[in-house]
Design a protein around this motif. Structure first.
Motif, PDB file in Angstrom:
ATOM      1  N   GLN A 242      15.660   8.574  56.241  1.00  0.00           N
ATOM      2  CA  GLN A 242      16.975   8.834  55.657  1.00  0.00           C
ATOM      3  C   GLN A 242      18.046   8.376  56.643  1.00  0.00           C
ATOM      4  OE1 GLN A 242      17.602  12.853  54.323  1.00  0.00           O
ATOM      5  NE2 GLN A 242      19.836  12.654  54.426  1.00  0.00           N
ATOM      6  N   PHE A 243      18.969   7.551  56.168  1.00  0.00           N
ATOM      7  CA  PHE A 243      20.017   6.996  57.030  1.00  0.00           C
ATOM      8  C   PHE A 243      21.367   7.678  56.825  1.00  0.00           C
ATOM      9  CE2 PHE A 243      16.854   3.665  56.680  1.00  0.00           C
ATOM     10  CZ  PHE A 243      16.755   3.196  57.980  1.00  0.00           C
ATOM     11  N   TYR A 244      21.628   8.174  55.631  1.00  0.00           N
ATOM     12  CA  TYR A 244      22.923   8.759  55.327  1.00  0.00           C
ATOM     13  C   TYR A 244      22.747  10.198  54.841  1.00  0.00           C
ATOM     14  CZ  TYR A 244      24.082   3.771  55.235  1.00  0.00           C
ATOM     15  OH  TYR A 244      24.212   2.443  55.548  1.00  0.00           O
ATOM     16  N   PRO A 245      23.618  11.121  55.250  1.00  0.00           N
ATOM     17  CA  PRO A 245      24.729  10.910  56.206  1.00  0.00           C
ATOM     18  C   PRO A 245      24.278  10.916  57.664  1.00  0.00           C
ATOM     19  CG  PRO A 245      24.714  13.175  55.450  1.00  0.00           C
ATOM     20  CD  PRO A 245      23.636  12.473  54.683  1.00  0.00           C
ATOM     21  N   TYR A 246      23.038  11.436  57.906  1.00  0.00           N
ATOM     22  CA  TYR A 246      22.484  11.413  59.259  1.00  0.00           C
ATOM     23  C   TYR A 246      21.121  10.729  59.216  1.00  0.00           C
ATOM     24  CZ  TYR A 246      26.069  14.900  60.388  1.00  0.00           C
ATOM     25  OH  TYR A 246      27.263  15.550  60.566  1.00  0.00           O
ATOM     26  N   ILE A 247      20.712  10.208  60.355  1.00  0.00           N
ATOM     27  CA  ILE A 247      19.423   9.523  60.454  1.00  0.00           C
ATOM     28  C   ILE A 247      18.328  10.547  60.701  1.00  0.00           C
ATOM     29  CG2 ILE A 247      18.086   7.800  61.695  1.00  0.00           C
ATOM     30  CD1 ILE A 247      20.694   6.460  62.471  1.00  0.00           C
ATOM     31  N   SER A 248      17.308  10.502  59.869  1.00  0.00           N
ATOM     32  CA  SER A 248      16.165  11.399  60.045  1.00  0.00           C
ATOM     33  C   SER A 248      14.889  10.652  59.691  1.00  0.00           C
ATOM     34  CB  SER A 248      16.308  12.651  59.174  1.00  0.00           C
ATOM     35  OG  SER A 248      16.336  12.308  57.809  1.00  0.00           O
ATOM     36  N   PHE A 249      13.850  10.882  60.472  1.00  0.00           N
ATOM     37  CA  PHE A 249      12.571  10.192  60.300  1.00  0.00           C
ATOM     38  C   PHE A 249      11.507  11.195  59.904  1.00  0.00           C
ATOM     39  CE2 PHE A 249      14.969   7.533  63.127  1.00  0.00           C
ATOM     40  CZ  PHE A 249      14.618   6.248  62.771  1.00  0.00           C
ATOM     41  N   ALA A 250      10.608  10.761  59.055  1.00  0.00           N
ATOM     42  CA  ALA A 250       9.420  11.551  58.776  1.00  0.00           C
ATOM     43  C   ALA A 250       8.442  11.418  59.941  1.00  0.00           C
ATOM     44  CB  ALA A 250       8.768  11.080  57.474  1.00  0.00           C
ATOM     45  N   ASN A 251       7.617  12.429  60.115  1.00  0.00           N
ATOM     46  CA  ASN A 251       6.657  12.398  61.217  1.00  0.00           C
ATOM     47  C   ASN A 251       5.632  11.294  60.998  1.00  0.00           C
ATOM     48  OD1 ASN A 251       7.825  14.643  62.467  1.00  0.00           O
ATOM     49  ND2 ASN A 251       6.632  16.060  61.196  1.00  0.00           N
ATOM     50  N   PRO A 252       5.385  10.458  62.013  1.00  0.00           N
ATOM     51  CA  PRO A 252       4.388   9.393  61.865  1.00  0.00           C
ATOM     52  C   PRO A 252       3.006   9.981  61.576  1.00  0.00           C
ATOM     53  CG  PRO A 252       5.741   9.063  63.827  1.00  0.00           C
ATOM     54  CD  PRO A 252       6.041  10.439  63.329  1.00  0.00           C
ATOM     55  N   THR A 253       2.299   9.325  60.730  1.00  0.00           N
ATOM     56  CA  THR A 253       0.961   9.778  60.361  1.00  0.00           C
ATOM     57  C   THR A 253      -0.059   8.752  60.821  1.00  0.00           C
ATOM     58  OG1 THR A 253       1.137   8.716  58.203  1.00  0.00           O
ATOM     59  CG2 THR A 253       1.886  10.992  58.355  1.00  0.00           C
ATOM     60  N   VAL A 254      -1.299   8.998  60.462  1.00  0.00           N
ATOM     61  CA  VAL A 254      -2.372   8.085  60.846  1.00  0.00           C
ATOM     62  C   VAL A 254      -2.208   6.738  60.155  1.00  0.00           C
ATOM     63  CG1 VAL A 254      -3.908   8.783  58.968  1.00  0.00           C
ATOM     64  CG2 VAL A 254      -4.878   7.956  61.120  1.00  0.00           C
ATOM     65  N   SER A 255      -1.386   6.689  59.094  1.00  0.00           N
ATOM     66  CA  SER A 255      -1.183   5.423  58.398  1.00  0.00           C
ATOM     67  C   SER A 255      -0.489   4.395  59.287  1.00  0.00           C
ATOM     68  CB  SER A 255      -0.347   5.646  57.131  1.00  0.00           C
ATOM     69  OG  SER A 255       0.948   6.088  57.453  1.00  0.00           O
ATOM     70  N   LEU A 256       0.321   4.864  60.238  1.00  0.00           N
ATOM     71  CA  LEU A 256       0.966   3.932  61.162  1.00  0.00           C
ATOM     72  C   LEU A 256      -0.067   3.217  62.012  1.00  0.00           C
ATOM     73  CD1 LEU A 256       3.558   2.759  62.398  1.00  0.00           C
ATOM     74  CD2 LEU A 256       3.622   4.715  63.952  1.00  0.00           C
ATOM     75  N   LEU A 257      -1.077   3.946  62.456  1.00  0.00           N
ATOM     76  CA  LEU A 257      -2.161   3.334  63.221  1.00  0.00           C
ATOM     77  C   LEU A 257      -2.956   2.370  62.351  1.00  0.00           C
ATOM     78  CD1 LEU A 257      -3.839   3.155  65.816  1.00  0.00           C
ATOM     79  CD2 LEU A 257      -5.144   5.139  65.012  1.00  0.00           C
ATOM     80  N   SER A 258      -3.156   2.722  61.088  1.00  0.00           N
ATOM     81  CA  SER A 258      -3.882   1.836  60.164  1.00  0.00           C
ATOM     82  C   SER A 258      -3.115   0.538  59.948  1.00  0.00           C
ATOM     83  CB  SER A 258      -4.102   2.541  58.821  1.00  0.00           C
ATOM     84  OG  SER A 258      -4.830   3.736  58.999  1.00  0.00           O
TER      85      SER A 258
END
Length: 284
Positions: A242-258
Motif C-alpha cells: 500500500q502506497f497511499y496515504p502511507y507506505i506499508s508492506f505485507a510480511n514476506p513469505t516463502v513465495s519470495l524465496l520461490s
C-alpha cells in the motif's frame, strides 16, 4: 554461452511466461528487485558484462524518467517533501514512481533475454500449426529490428567511406531510406518464398529438430513448482503493498524465496554449463 536456449521451446516459453507474468502482476519492490537482479544476471551470461552495462544505461534513464514523472502528476500521500508551484511532492508518490519504473525496466530486461534465447524457428515450432500467419508475422517482427540495425550500420558505414560532402543528417536519412527499401523488398521475397513452399496449407508436414527430453521435463517441473509456490502470495494479498496515504508492506513469505529461485535458474544453468565446459577443455 547461451546453452539455456537448448531447452525445448515449450519449456522456454513457459519459463518466460511465468517469470514475466509474475513481474507484471506484482507491485512489491522486494519481488521486483529480486526479479530485476535475476534478469540482469541472466542478461550478463547471455550477452556479456560490457554489452549489458551499455544496455543498462537506457534502462536507467527510463527508470529515472518514470520515477521523476509520477510525483509531478500524482500528489497523493501524506509525507510532503517539498512544493513545486503549490503542488505537493510526496514521498509516497516518489516511491510509487520508483517501483513502477523498476517494474517496467525489469520486464524490458526479461524481454531482452527472451529475444536472445527465442528465435523465429522456435516461434514457428510453437505456433506454426495452430496460428501459421500470426507465427510468421511475430517471427519476422522479432528478427526485423536486429537486421534493420545491422543493415543501417553497414549502409551508413559504406556511405561514410565514400567521403561525400553530404552532412551527417543527410547521410543518415539516405541510409534510412535505403534500409526501408531493402526491408520492404526482403519482406516481399520472404512472403513469396513461404507461399511457394506451401506454408500454412492444411496437411502440410513440418520438420522439427526439437525433442522434448527428460532434461526438459526436470527443469519444466522445477519452473512450474517455483511458479506455483509464488502464485498464492500474489492471489491472496500476501505480497500486497500500500502506497497511499502511507507506505506499508505485507510480511514476506516463502513465495519470495520461490520467486528468487525461479529468477535465478537460468543464470545458475548458464554458469554451471560454463564451468562444465571449461573443466572439459582443461582435461584435453
Amino acid at each position: 554461452m547461451n546453452t539455456f536456449r537448448n531447452f525445448h521451446p515449450l519449456t522456454l516459453a513457459l519459463y518466460f511466461l511465468s517469470v514475466i507474468g509474475i513481474s507484471i502482476f506484482t507491485f512489491n519492490p522486494l519481488y521486483l528487485s529480486v526479479g530485476f537482479f535475476g534478469s540482469v544476471l541472466f542478461l550478463i551470461t547471455l550477452a556479456g558484462l560490457r554489452t549489458t552495462l551499455k544496455q543498462l544505461r537506457l534502462y536507467i534513464i527510463i527508470f529515472i524518467i518514470v520515477t521523476a514523472t509520477n510525483p509531478i502528476f500524482s500528489h497523493n500521500g501524506a509525507t510532503v517533501l517539498f512544493f513545486i508551484n503549490d503542488n505537493r511532492i510526496t514521498l509516497e508518490a516518489l516511491v510509487y514512481g520508483a517501483v513502477l519504473g523498476l517494474m517496467i525496466v525489469e520486464v524490458l530486461v526479461w524481454f531482452k533475454c527472451f529475444n536472445l534465447v527465442f528465435d523465429s524457428e522456435r516461434l514457428l515450432y510453437l505456433f506454426g500449426k495452430a496460428f501459421p500467419k500470426l507465427a510468421l508475422v511475430v517471427s519476422i517482427a522479432l528478427g526485423f529490428v536486429p537486421q534493420f540495425i545491422r543493415t543501417f550500420k553497414s549502409i551508413n558505414s559504406a556511405q561514410k567511406s565514400m567521403n561525400t560532402k553530404q552532412g551527417r543528417v543527410r547521410r543518415y536519412l539516405a541510409s534510412f531510406s535505403a534500409v526501408i527499401t531493402r526491408s520492404m523488398e526482403s519482406a516481399i521475397v520472404t512472403s513469396d518464398s513461404m507461399k511457394s513452399r506451401g506454408y500454412g496449407l492444411r496437411g502440410r508436414t513440418h520438420f522439427s529438430r526439437f525433442r522434448f527430453t527428460s532434461y526438459d521435463a526436470v527443469y519444466l517441473f522445477l519452473f512450474l513448482l517455483m511458479f506455483v509456490c509464488t502464485l498464492p502470495a500474489l492471489l491472496f494479498g500476501h505480497a500486497k503493498v500500500q502506497f497511499y496515504p502511507y507506505i506499508s508492506f505485507a510480511n514476506p513469505t516463502v513465495s519470495l524465496l520461490s520467486f528468487a529461485v525461479l529468477a535465478m535458474i537460468p543464470s545458475f544453468f548458464e554458469v554451471k554449463e560454463g564451468l562444465k565446459w571449461k573443466y572439459s577443455i582443461s582435461k584435453i
